[in-house]
Design a protein around this motif. Structure first.
Motif, short mmCIF file in Angstrom:
data_model
loop_
_atom_site.label_atom_id
_atom_site.label_comp_id
_atom_site.label_asym_id
_atom_site.label_seq_id
_atom_site.Cartn_x
_atom_site.Cartn_y
_atom_site.Cartn_z
N ILE A 62 -28.90 -21.86 -13.64
CA ILE A 62 -28.98 -23.01 -14.26
C ILE A 62 -27.83 -24.06 -13.39
O ILE A 62 -27.65 -24.93 -13.41
N HIS A 68 -40.80 -22.81 -19.55
CA HIS A 68 -39.38 -22.69 -19.46
C HIS A 68 -38.68 -21.67 -18.34
O HIS A 68 -39.14 -20.55 -18.41
N ASP A 84 -32.10 -23.84 -18.59
CA ASP A 84 -31.69 -24.92 -19.27
C ASP A 84 -30.53 -24.92 -19.26
O ASP A 84 -29.65 -23.83 -19.15
N GLU A 139 -28.35 -22.57 -21.62
CA GLU A 139 -27.78 -21.19 -21.21
C GLU A 139 -26.22 -21.25 -21.15
O GLU A 139 -25.82 -19.98 -21.18
N GLU A 191 -36.17 -32.20 -27.35
CA GLU A 191 -35.15 -31.88 -26.36
C GLU A 191 -34.50 -30.72 -26.76
O GLU A 191 -34.18 -29.69 -26.11
N LEU A 221 -32.02 -31.42 -18.11
CA LEU A 221 -31.80 -30.61 -18.96
C LEU A 221 -32.28 -29.12 -18.57
O LEU A 221 -31.56 -28.39 -18.94
N GLY A 222 -32.79 -29.04 -17.39
CA GLY A 222 -33.37 -27.56 -16.99
C GLY A 222 -34.29 -27.83 -16.04
O GLY A 222 -35.00 -28.82 -15.36
N LEU A 225 -28.66 -26.86 -10.96
CA LEU A 225 -29.52 -27.91 -11.45
C LEU A 225 -29.08 -29.23 -11.04
O LEU A 225 -30.14 -29.98 -10.37
N PHE A 234 -36.50 -27.29 -26.17
CA PHE A 234 -36.18 -26.93 -24.86
C PHE A 234 -35.05 -26.22 -24.42
O PHE A 234 -34.85 -25.32 -24.02
N LEU A 235 -33.91 -26.91 -25.08
CA LEU A 235 -32.60 -26.40 -24.75
C LEU A 235 -32.31 -25.11 -25.60
O LEU A 235 -31.35 -24.20 -25.41
N SER A 242 -34.10 -35.53 -19.91
CA SER A 242 -34.28 -36.32 -21.09
C SER A 242 -34.73 -37.71 -20.83
O SER A 242 -34.71 -38.01 -19.84
#
Length: 188
Positions: free
Chosen positions: A92, A174, A177, A180, A113, A150-151, A95, A116-117, A144
């Protein structure tokens, strides 16, 4: 800290190419460095330190030669790490680099969101927007609706298939994100 060998470079570039596509060339060849006191700090390069791959400016690499390998903890931006089985996994921390040059993008509705997080895959019902021409198994960066990365993950369906599927179908598997940083802070 040492340069990547040929096998390691191939593994890293293959994984980056899945998300960046042809923009990988911009990251590797055309991205000038702005770090360091040098008049011409050079470009960015990839270096390996304790099975972790870093994206670091050449100027910083030159200055880091004064530090013993055992004492060097981190340098530049970590983009991934090699497993004990010699596979490469993106992490991550990379990113921002991926988001700046991503070829395929997906935007999430505010209601999905948090899901996913917490490490869940992206469902069709939570999809806000999606870029065109995404194929199955393409790497995608997840944003977002406010364009905050976000990832990232891997596409489970193509853009065309997403339009026809039911709201509970998985669109993006996934991978990593920003949650983590809290869930796995000891391992990062």
């Amino acid at each position: 800290m040492r340069p990547l060998d040929e096998k390691e470079t191939t593994l890293v570039f293959d994984k980056l190419y899945k998300i960046l596509g042809n923009n990988l060339q911009k990251v590797v060849m055309e991205n000038p460095s702005h770090e360091g006191p040098d008049q011409n700090p050079g470009h960015y390069c990839f270096r390996l330190q304790k099975n972790r791959v870093y994206y670091v400016s050449e100027s910083l690499v030159k200055r880091a030669t004064n530090i013993k390998r055992e004492k060097l903890v981190s340098m530049g931006t970590q983009i991934g790490k090699f497993t004990k089985g010699d596979k490469f996994h993106l992490t991550i921390q990379g990113l921002n680099l991926l988001a700046a040059h991503a070829k395929h993008k997906v935007w999430l509705k505010p209601t999905s969101e948090m899901s996913f997080l917490y490490g869940n895959s992206v469902l069709k019902g939570g999809l806000g927007r999606i870029t065109e021409n995404i194929q199955v198994n393409d790497g995608v960066v997840v944003y977002s609706m406010a364009d905050v990365p976000l990832g990232f993950g891997v596409a489970a369906k193509s853009t065309q298939d997403c339009r026809k599927m039911d709201p509970n179908g998985i669109v993006v598997h996934h991978h990593a994100d920003i949650g983590e940083y809290l869930r796995m802070e000891d391992e990062l």
